[in-house]
Design a protein around this motif. Structure first.
Motif, PDB file in Angstrom:
ATOM      1  N   VAL A 151      24.554   8.153 104.284  1.00 49.55           N
ATOM      2  CA  VAL A 151      24.921   9.248 103.006  1.00 49.55           C
ATOM      3  C   VAL A 151      24.382  10.299 103.341  1.00 49.55           C
ATOM      4  CG1 VAL A 151      24.397   9.254 100.597  1.00 49.55           C
ATOM      5  CG2 VAL A 151      24.931   6.843 101.612  1.00 49.55           C
ATOM      6  N   ILE A 152      24.982  11.318 102.983  1.00 48.61           N
ATOM      7  CA  ILE A 152      24.719  12.647 102.952  1.00 48.61           C
ATOM      8  C   ILE A 152      24.252  13.088 101.657  1.00 48.61           C
ATOM      9  CG2 ILE A 152      25.090  15.138 103.701  1.00 48.61           C
ATOM     10  CD1 ILE A 152      27.243  14.066 105.766  1.00 48.61           C
ATOM     11  N   GLU A 207      24.159  16.822  89.371  1.00 48.09           N
ATOM     12  CA  GLU A 207      24.733  17.741  90.471  1.00 48.09           C
ATOM     13  C   GLU A 207      24.526  17.023  92.008  1.00 48.09           C
ATOM     14  OE1 GLU A 207      24.610  22.261  91.939  1.00 48.09           O
ATOM     15  OE2 GLU A 207      23.208  21.717  90.656  1.00 48.09           O
ATOM     16  N   GLU A 208      23.363  16.307  91.980  1.00 51.01           N
ATOM     17  CA  GLU A 208      23.101  15.720  93.278  1.00 51.01           C
ATOM     18  C   GLU A 208      23.950  14.470  93.620  1.00 51.01           C
ATOM     19  OE1 GLU A 208      21.857  13.274  96.313  1.00 51.01           O
ATOM     20  OE2 GLU A 208      21.889  12.451  94.138  1.00 51.01           O
ATOM     21  N   SER A 209      24.352  13.907  92.428  1.00 49.79           N
ATOM     22  CA  SER A 209      25.197  12.696  92.564  1.00 49.79           C
ATOM     23  C   SER A 209      26.713  13.104  92.582  1.00 49.79           C
ATOM     24  CB  SER A 209      25.251  11.877  91.303  1.00 49.79           C
ATOM     25  OG  SER A 209      26.036  10.623  91.370  1.00 49.79           O
ATOM     26  N   ALA A 210      27.066  14.053  92.215  1.00 50.22           N
ATOM     27  CA  ALA A 210      28.578  14.738  92.577  1.00 50.22           C
ATOM     28  C   ALA A 210      28.788  15.331  93.831  1.00 50.22           C
ATOM     29  CB  ALA A 210      28.652  15.751  91.363  1.00 50.22           C
ATOM     30  N   THR A 211      27.712  15.908  94.569  1.00 49.28           N
ATOM     31  CA  THR A 211      27.888  16.401  95.774  1.00 49.28           C
ATOM     32  C   THR A 211      27.523  15.403  96.906  1.00 49.28           C
ATOM     33  OG1 THR A 211      25.751  17.393  95.540  1.00 49.28           O
ATOM     34  CG2 THR A 211      27.514  18.720  94.706  1.00 49.28           C
ATOM     35  N   ARG A 212      26.989  14.525  96.508  1.00 53.55           N
ATOM     36  CA  ARG A 212      26.726  13.527  97.698  1.00 53.55           C
ATOM     37  C   ARG A 212      28.163  13.142  98.513  1.00 53.55           C
ATOM     38  NH1 ARG A 212      24.218   8.744  94.850  1.00 53.55           N
ATOM     39  NH2 ARG A 212      22.568  10.321  94.485  1.00 53.55           N
ATOM     40  N   LYS A 213      27.861  12.924  99.816  1.00 53.54           N
ATOM     41  CA  LYS A 213      28.943  12.808 100.657  1.00 53.54           C
ATOM     42  C   LYS A 213      28.871  11.393 101.492  1.00 53.54           C
ATOM     43  CE  LYS A 213      30.735  16.802  99.681  1.00 53.54           C
ATOM     44  NZ  LYS A 213      31.847  17.258  99.301  1.00 53.54           N
ATOM     45  N   GLN A 214      30.037  10.732 101.802  1.00 51.87           N
ATOM     46  CA  GLN A 214      29.889   9.608 102.888  1.00 51.87           C
ATOM     47  C   GLN A 214      29.865  10.277 104.301  1.00 51.87           C
ATOM     48  OE1 GLN A 214      29.998   5.986 102.883  1.00 51.87           O
ATOM     49  NE2 GLN A 214      29.414   6.638 104.903  1.00 51.87           N
ATOM     50  N   GLY A 215      28.869   9.886 105.083  1.00 48.88           N
ATOM     51  CA  GLY A 215      28.737  10.450 106.598  1.00 48.88           C
ATOM     52  C   GLY A 215      28.848   9.321 107.363  1.00 48.88           C
ATOM     53  N   LEU A 242      25.066  13.154 116.073  1.00 50.30           N
ATOM     54  CA  LEU A 242      25.411  13.942 115.168  1.00 50.30           C
ATOM     55  C   LEU A 242      25.738  13.417 113.979  1.00 50.30           C
ATOM     56  CD1 LEU A 242      26.438  17.111 115.592  1.00 50.30           C
ATOM     57  CD2 LEU A 242      28.361  15.918 114.812  1.00 50.30           C
ATOM     58  N   VAL A 243      25.394  13.951 112.778  1.00 48.51           N
ATOM     59  CA  VAL A 243      25.877  13.266 111.716  1.00 48.51           C
ATOM     60  C   VAL A 243      27.085  14.565 110.959  1.00 48.51           C
ATOM     61  CG1 VAL A 243      25.284  12.877 109.074  1.00 48.51           C
ATOM     62  CG2 VAL A 243      23.745  12.196 111.199  1.00 48.51           C
ATOM     63  N   GLN A 244      28.189  14.081 110.543  1.00 46.20           N
ATOM     64  CA  GLN A 244      28.903  14.771 109.684  1.00 46.20           C
ATOM     65  C   GLN A 244      29.573  13.827 108.714  1.00 46.20           C
ATOM     66  OE1 GLN A 244      31.415  16.419 112.876  1.00 46.20           O
ATOM     67  NE2 GLN A 244      33.075  15.284 112.368  1.00 46.20           N
ATOM     68  N   GLU A 245      30.227  14.446 107.833  1.00 44.21           N
ATOM     69  CA  GLU A 245      30.954  14.012 106.651  1.00 44.21           C
ATOM     70  C   GLU A 245      32.201  13.146 107.276  1.00 44.21           C
ATOM     71  OE1 GLU A 245      33.568  15.223 102.530  1.00 44.21           O
ATOM     72  OE2 GLU A 245      31.942  16.451 103.596  1.00 44.21           O
ATOM     73  N   VAL A 246      32.666  12.071 106.457  1.00 48.59           N
ATOM     74  CA  VAL A 246      33.794  11.200 107.030  1.00 48.59           C
ATOM     75  C   VAL A 246      34.851  12.015 106.351  1.00 48.59           C
ATOM     76  CG1 VAL A 246      34.900   9.074 106.614  1.00 48.59           C
ATOM     77  CG2 VAL A 246      32.580   9.195 107.028  1.00 48.59           C
ATOM     78  N   GLU A 247      35.962  12.085 107.279  1.00 54.64           N
ATOM     79  CA  GLU A 247      37.153  12.988 106.723  1.00 54.64           C
ATOM     80  C   GLU A 247      38.300  11.825 106.435  1.00 54.64           C
ATOM     81  OE1 GLU A 247      39.804  16.772 107.646  1.00 54.64           O
ATOM     82  OE2 GLU A 247      38.416  16.135 109.105  1.00 54.64           O
ATOM     83  N   ASP A 248      39.033  11.961 105.184  1.00 55.27           N
ATOM     84  CA  ASP A 248      39.912  10.847 104.801  1.00 55.27           C
ATOM     85  C   ASP A 248      39.615   9.655 105.034  1.00 55.27           C
ATOM     86  OD1 ASP A 248      41.491  13.328 103.690  1.00 55.27           O
ATOM     87  OD2 ASP A 248      42.252  13.486 105.928  1.00 55.27           O
ATOM     88  N   GLY A 249      38.381   9.158 104.861  1.00 52.88           N
ATOM     89  CA  GLY A 249      37.904   7.629 104.877  1.00 52.88           C
ATOM     90  C   GLY A 249      37.942   7.328 106.492  1.00 52.88           C
ATOM     91  N   GLN A 250      38.111   8.181 107.458  1.00 54.01           N
ATOM     92  CA  GLN A 250      38.388   7.848 108.724  1.00 54.01           C
ATOM     93  C   GLN A 250      37.096   7.947 109.599  1.00 54.01           C
ATOM     94  OE1 GLN A 250      41.276   6.337 110.205  1.00 54.01           O
ATOM     95  NE2 GLN A 250      41.774   6.386 108.046  1.00 54.01           N
ATOM     96  N   PHE A 251      36.394   6.968 110.223  1.00 58.47           N
ATOM     97  CA  PHE A 251      35.442   6.856 110.927  1.00 58.47           C
ATOM     98  C   PHE A 251      35.715   7.129 112.422  1.00 58.47           C
ATOM     99  CE2 PHE A 251      33.567   5.084 107.097  1.00 58.47           C
ATOM    100  CZ  PHE A 251      32.223   5.660 107.123  1.00 58.47           C
TER     101      PHE A 251
END
Length: 155
Positions: free
Chosen positions: A53-54, A103-111, A126-135
């Motif tokens: 979780v980011i 705001e913290e909850s609304a901007t939290r991202k799946q990483g 490296l940690v980055q956000e998951v794009e379109d649910g694709q790991f």
């Protein structure tokens, strides 16, 4: 056009949520400053991927500020006389805390934490956000792009 206290609170709430959208942290989204910049390229193989979780923003003035305004307006409707002023102050403080939490909850991202074995033998993570649910998946060949302090993994 007159806007009542309820309408103002609603307007501020919508503005607060609109301000919560933060920059994307995916591998294929670039900021304006990153466009037309040299990116150094390395290649490697994905060794493992771990969902993470980011955390969301906690430093943004939008959630705290809008929450304080809405809370202050709501609190000023409590009691009468000097009680209204106290209610406004308490409402503003509570609204600011609640706005910051929203705001913290609304901007939290799946990483995803991506462990890579680079072609030079080096192992990095490296940690980055998951794009379109694709790991990313172990065994995939990927590119590592670096520019300034930003690094991203792409296909």
């Amino acid at each position: 056009m007159m806007c009542g206290k309820g309408g103002l609170a609603l307007l501020l709430g919508v503005a607060m949520l609109a301000g919560c959208a933060g920059p994307s942290l995916t591998g294929t989204t670039y900021s304006r400053e990153e466009a037309r910049q040299v990116h150094y390229v390395r290649y490697g193989i994905v060794e493992s991927v771990t969902p993470v979780v980011i955390e969301g923003r906690t430093d943004g003035p939008v959630g705290t500020g809008a929450g304080a305004i809405v809370g202050g307006i709501a609190g000023s409707n409590v009691g009468g006389g000097s009680g209204r002023a106290v209610g406004a102050v308490l409402g503003a403080v509570a609204g600011g805390v609640l706005g910051s939490t929203i705001e913290e909850s609304a901007t939290r991202k799946q990483g995803q934490e991506i462990m890579l074995r680079l072609d030079n033998g080096e192992t990095i993570s490296l940690v980055q956000e998951v794009e379109d649910g694709q790991f990313f998946r172990p065994g995939e060949r990927v590119r590592l792009l670096q520019s300034g302090g930003t690094t991203r993994v792409t296909y």
